[in-house]
Design a protein around this motif. Structure first.
Motif, PDB file in Angstrom:
ATOM      1  N   TYR A   4     -29.178  30.854 -26.231  1.00 59.66           N
ATOM      2  CA  TYR A   4     -28.218  31.743 -26.877  1.00 59.66           C
ATOM      3  C   TYR A   4     -26.795  31.256 -26.613  1.00 59.66           C
ATOM      4  CZ  TYR A   4     -26.494  35.912 -29.080  1.00 59.66           C
ATOM      5  OH  TYR A   4     -25.873  36.753 -29.962  1.00 59.66           O
ATOM      6  N   TYR A  44     -26.201  28.420 -28.947  1.00 62.28           N
ATOM      7  CA  TYR A  44     -25.966  28.944 -30.290  1.00 62.28           C
ATOM      8  C   TYR A  44     -24.543  29.492 -30.405  1.00 62.28           C
ATOM      9  CZ  TYR A  44     -26.002  32.418 -34.020  1.00 62.28           C
ATOM     10  OH  TYR A  44     -25.670  33.165 -35.110  1.00 62.28           O
ATOM     11  N   GLN A  45     -24.133  30.243 -29.405  1.00 63.02           N
ATOM     12  CA  GLN A  45     -22.814  30.868 -29.433  1.00 63.02           C
ATOM     13  C   GLN A  45     -21.700  29.817 -29.457  1.00 63.02           C
ATOM     14  OE1 GLN A  45     -22.345  34.443 -26.823  1.00 63.02           O
ATOM     15  NE2 GLN A  45     -20.601  33.280 -26.108  1.00 63.02           N
ATOM     16  N   PHE A  94     -22.226  27.924 -33.142  1.00 62.28           N
ATOM     17  CA  PHE A  94     -22.065  28.601 -34.424  1.00 62.28           C
ATOM     18  C   PHE A  94     -21.078  29.758 -34.409  1.00 62.28           C
ATOM     19  CE2 PHE A  94     -26.273  26.602 -34.691  1.00 62.28           C
ATOM     20  CZ  PHE A  94     -25.970  25.723 -35.708  1.00 62.28           C
ATOM     21  N   SER A  95     -20.811  30.345 -33.234  1.00 60.57           N
ATOM     22  CA  SER A  95     -19.808  31.401 -33.214  1.00 60.57           C
ATOM     23  C   SER A  95     -18.426  30.823 -32.939  1.00 60.57           C
ATOM     24  CB  SER A  95     -20.144  32.449 -32.159  1.00 60.57           C
ATOM     25  OG  SER A  95     -21.331  33.097 -32.509  1.00 60.57           O
ATOM     26  N   TYR A  96     -18.362  29.840 -32.028  1.00 62.08           N
ATOM     27  CA  TYR A  96     -17.066  29.250 -31.695  1.00 62.08           C
ATOM     28  C   TYR A  96     -16.834  27.936 -32.435  1.00 62.08           C
ATOM     29  CZ  TYR A  96     -17.709  32.400 -27.681  1.00 62.08           C
ATOM     30  OH  TYR A  96     -17.954  33.465 -26.872  1.00 62.08           O
ATOM     31  N   LEU A  97     -17.875  27.399 -33.073  1.00 67.63           N
ATOM     32  CA  LEU A  97     -17.798  26.151 -33.854  1.00 67.63           C
ATOM     33  C   LEU A  97     -17.475  24.913 -33.021  1.00 67.63           C
ATOM     34  CD1 LEU A  97     -15.856  27.504 -36.953  1.00 67.63           C
ATOM     35  CD2 LEU A  97     -18.266  27.683 -36.418  1.00 67.63           C
ATOM     36  N   HIS A 121     -20.504  36.107 -39.793  1.00 69.38           N
ATOM     37  CA  HIS A 121     -19.631  34.976 -39.451  1.00 69.38           C
ATOM     38  C   HIS A 121     -20.434  33.690 -39.287  1.00 69.38           C
ATOM     39  CE1 HIS A 121     -17.653  32.263 -36.531  1.00 69.38           C
ATOM     40  NE2 HIS A 121     -16.572  32.545 -37.224  1.00 69.38           N
ATOM     41  N   ASP A 122     -21.510  33.783 -38.503  1.00 64.92           N
ATOM     42  CA  ASP A 122     -22.272  32.578 -38.190  1.00 64.92           C
ATOM     43  C   ASP A 122     -22.993  32.055 -39.429  1.00 64.92           C
ATOM     44  OD1 ASP A 122     -21.271  33.324 -35.829  1.00 64.92           O
ATOM     45  OD2 ASP A 122     -23.170  33.618 -34.782  1.00 64.92           O
ATOM     46  N   VAL A 131     -20.149  30.182 -41.550  1.00 63.51           N
ATOM     47  CA  VAL A 131     -19.668  28.880 -41.105  1.00 63.51           C
ATOM     48  C   VAL A 131     -20.711  27.795 -41.338  1.00 63.51           C
ATOM     49  CG1 VAL A 131     -18.069  29.825 -39.419  1.00 63.51           C
ATOM     50  CG2 VAL A 131     -20.356  29.208 -38.698  1.00 63.51           C
ATOM     51  N   ASN A 143     -12.762  34.682 -32.330  1.00 66.17           N
ATOM     52  CA  ASN A 143     -14.132  34.982 -31.900  1.00 66.17           C
ATOM     53  C   ASN A 143     -14.356  34.771 -30.415  1.00 66.17           C
ATOM     54  OD1 ASN A 143     -15.611  36.053 -33.956  1.00 66.17           O
ATOM     55  ND2 ASN A 143     -16.090  34.074 -34.865  1.00 66.17           N
ATOM     56  N   GLU A 144     -13.779  33.690 -29.892  1.00 64.31           N
ATOM     57  CA  GLU A 144     -13.943  33.402 -28.465  1.00 64.31           C
ATOM     58  C   GLU A 144     -13.212  34.441 -27.629  1.00 64.31           C
ATOM     59  OE1 GLU A 144     -13.263  29.053 -28.724  1.00 64.31           O
ATOM     60  OE2 GLU A 144     -13.942  29.114 -26.651  1.00 64.31           O
TER      61      GLU A 144
END
Lengths: 310, 429
Positions: A266, A269-270, A273-276, B75-76, B79, B389-390
């Motif tokens: 997880y 993934y974070q 895909f969440s922080y890129l 969001h995910d 992107v 997001n972070e």
């Protein structure tokens, strides 16, 4: 097959009028699978590795700075990373451990062919047939603090006097996710162990009975040693799977509360895909692979060095 | 016999190949617009599909393919699907807080020149802030939403209160009375799970205590004494059992479920909750739901701050790589046009300012329309920074640490500010 194969190779030789040795011919035959392996496994792996050495952000494709092993160093020196690894090991060992014990017990029960064993055999498989995502959703409802089945059951049994918000406490949330995972995956263990139990030689049991061995002795001295290959297969598959656990966490808790169920997949993934942060995400996936590789190595060592065949 | 059979097989093959050629041929004439929306607050997927069908009727040759996800997956999904070439979607729903990031990445089409004067003047001034980055417009404002304060009128009456609370101190006091009378086990329900929803509630309370989230230079300042007071209040409410402990794992839908069961006297949520609490199939509190201006803390009220809430607006944008940008934009224009927005106003209110004077709109939504006008001036936006997001995730964990007593509110917030500054430093170049 061999004569057929030779005739075919002769035919090709005559057709192309080429002097081809066995080696070159073999090469042609394996070429498709080599290309597939390179294209689908090695190239993405190499690409991911290269990416893990760069500062790469999906939202900023113009910037690709080479940073060497900085991402690896960043994570290996990070307290949160090690807490996550610790949590992942906890999830893996507790859930695989319970699954194994429970799985063997249920498989023994089925093989005892008590009344209704056929029904048991079918019923046990059902949880495994449920997709993990659905399983996560089911358990999230069961644990729901305000209208969950678990609260309803315990209240009616008089075990609690008011509804409890089960997933609020981080450590308890982790254990409850493990319970949901055990419910889902124990049937797999039952399946493999049952198959192994069927093939055990009956003579050994007859001989043991004549020698006066009781049930427990027969189980520990005959059944368990004979089951070892099957148990090892189950261990390897389930450990690797559990170490990469993602979907059930995503559905049930999203890593919360307070990162109490944040496992390594997880986190990867974070980051990705969440922080890129593709670079950091790639580095994390390589670290995860390293851990899984070590675990697999450990199992393979046990599997091949000891006399498993019996 | 044999020839007959072979002929038969040949005929079958020919027929099949004609059929298989026929399918792509007809599909090629059609332009397909792929749209991704949200299956959570706002218009329901059924309503959106209905609008898409209307659009198709008026634009023959264009087909609209819709898909929906939950907010927390949006969001995910975006992107990964719009960073590819060509993107998987032509029309995307973008949250206020993602515009800076997506524009920075070059994923959204600049539509500044497509905005007509009629749109500029007719749509709320504040709404354009949502889709504008560095002076250029990247989409149409869509979901003008903010968090509202809901209360259960029956529970308040039974406890002997005639008016809804104006301050959080009054909310606390009323909650205590109701809990002691045994009217409701946990009088308040919030969405404090480790997701964006907890940030929305935290920001609402922050501005209600005259504190700031990020300052005008986009620096995190929520660990001010007023900010820490807010988190201390949240922790105390959980500890005293005035807030449902399940809040720590709840999202907006969980809040709606608990409130709709009559198991909470107070809740905050987006506007969509009102209509659904009045649906007998969804709710046991039909006719017992009141909406009031979001309360503030007493100290803020004394300084003239009557209310404070969070702006949760979103916009619809065309992706930069879309192969049919004109058709995609036409669909967005249709979706955001005034008649459509008035007709489908049950779960989200129009972006058009003069629509709020329309008798139709007020007749359709007698409770929410006046409430919107009253609440909107007190709505606060979250910062437009590419690392939002972070930063958000860091604060989510900090708040949960305090709520579960893993850290004191002061420690948790100080720590969060420090981590955010580290992340921000990585984005400076």
């Amino acid at each position: 097959m061999a004569p057929n194969g030779r005739r075919l190779s002769d035919y090709i030789r005559r057709l192309g009028n080429l002097e081809m040795n066995e080696g070159a011919f073999a090469l042609i035959l394996i070429l498709p699978s080599v290309i597939l392996t390179l294209g689908l496994i090695l190239w993405p792996l190499a690409n991911t590795f290269v990416m893990s050495l760069h500062e790469s952000n999906l939202a900023r494709p113009q910037r690709q700075d080479f940073v060497g092993f900085q991402h690896y160093i960043h994570f290996l020196g990070n307290r949160m990373f090690w807490e996550t690894i610790g949590r992942t090991f906890y999830f893996t060992f507790v859930s695989v451990g319970i699954e194994l014990v429970l799985g063997i017990a249920i498989a023994m029960l089925i093989s005892a062919k008590l009344k209704g064993w056929r029904f048991l055999r079918t019923a046990v498989i059902i949880p495994w047939a449920v997709p993990t995502i659905v399983n996560g959703a089911i358990w999230r409802w069961i644990y729901n603090a305000d209208y969950g089945a678990l609260n309803g059951l315990l209240l009616q049994l008089g075990l609690i006097d008011k509804y409890i918000a089960w997933l609020v406490e981080p450590h308890r949330a982790m254990n409850l996710v493990i319970l949901a995972d055990v419910w889902h995956s124990a049937p797999f263990v039952v399946l493999i162990i049952s198959a192994a139990l069927v093939s055990l030689p009956v003579e050994l049991y007859d001989a043991a009975s004549i020698d006066g061995a009781n049930g427990w002795q027969r189980f520990t001295r005959i059944t368990l040693p004979l089951l070892r290959p099957a148990i090892l297969v189950v261990l390897v598959i389930r450990t690797v799977e559990a170490f990469r656990v993602f979907d059930i966490i995503y559905i049930m808790t999203r890593g919360g509360p307070v990162n109490g169920t944040m496992v390594i997949s997880y986190l990867t993934y974070q980051e990705t895909f969440s922080y890129l942060h593709l670079g950091r995400g790639s580095a994390l996936s390589f670290i995860v692979s390293a851990f899984i590789f070590l675990l697999a190595l450990l199992y393979v060592k046990v599997l091949y060095t000891e006399d498993v065949a019996v | 016999m044999k020839t007959k059979r072979i002929l038969g097989i040949l005929t079958a093959i020919m027929m099949l190949s004609v059929l298989s050629l026929g399918v792509p041929a007809s599909a090629q004439d059609e332009i397909v617009i792929n749209v991704v929306g949200m299956d959570q607050a706002g218009m329901t997927p059924e309503e959106l599909d209905e609008i898409a069908r209307l659009f198709e009727e008026q634009n023959p040759g264009v087909r609209v393919e819709t898909s929906y996800v939950l907010y927390d997956g949006l969001h995910d999904l975006l992107v990964t699907s719009i960073s590819s070439e060509p993107p998987a979607f032509d029309v995307v729903l973008v949250d206020d807080i993602w515009y800076a990031e997506f524009v920075d990445a070059g994923w959204l089409l600049d539509v500044t020149d497509r905005i007509t004067d009629e749109m500029r003047e007719g749509i709320f001034e504040a709404a354009w802030d949502i889709t504008t980055v560095n002076g250029r417009v990247y989409g149409m404002p869509w979901l003008l939403d903010q968090k509202y304060f809901f209360y259960n009128t029956r529970l308040l009456e039974e406890a002997g209160f005639e008016e809804p609370p104006r301050t959080w101190e009054e909310v606390e006091e009323m909650s205590r009375v109701m809990k002691e009378m045994g009217l409701v086990e946990y009088p308040m329900i919030w969405s404090w799970a480790q997701i964006e929803a907890v940030i929305c509630d935290f920001v609402t309370l922050l501005y209600g205590n005259n504190a700031e989230f990020f300052d005008e230079n986009n620096q995190p300042v929520f660990n001010s004494p007023e900010g820490v007071e807010v988190l201390e209040w949240m922790v105390r409410m959980i500890d005293e059992g005035l807030v449902n402990p399940a809040s720590i794992t709840s999202a907006e839908e969980d809040v709606r479920n608990v409130f709709s069961q009559g198991q909470a006297a107070f809740a905050t949520n987006w506007v969509y909750m009102y209509d659904l609490t009045q649906d007998p199939e969804e709710s046991q509190v039909v006719g017992e739901v009141g909406m009031a201006l979001m309360p503030v803390f007493e100290s803020a009220l004394e300084e003239g701050i009557l209310s404070a809430t969070i702006d949760g607006s979103m916009g619809y944008s065309v992706t930069a790589g879309s192969e049919h940008p004109d058709e995609a934009w036409a669909f967005i224009e249709f979706l955001t046009s005034e008649p459509i927005q008035i007709e489908y106003s049950a779960h989200q209110l129009p972006i058009w300012e003069d629509a709020f004077e329309s008798e139709d709109l007020i007749a359709l939504n007698p409770v929410t329309v006046p409430m919107f006008a009253e609440q909107f001036p007190w709505s606060h936006v979250r910062p437009k920074v590419p690392y939002y997001n972070e930063a958000s995730r860091i604060i989510q964990v900090a708040i949960q640490e305090a709520l579960t007593h893993a850290a004191t509110p002061q420690e948790a917030l100080d720590n969060a500010v420090e981590q955010i500054l580290e992340v921000a430093a990585e984005y400076e170049d």
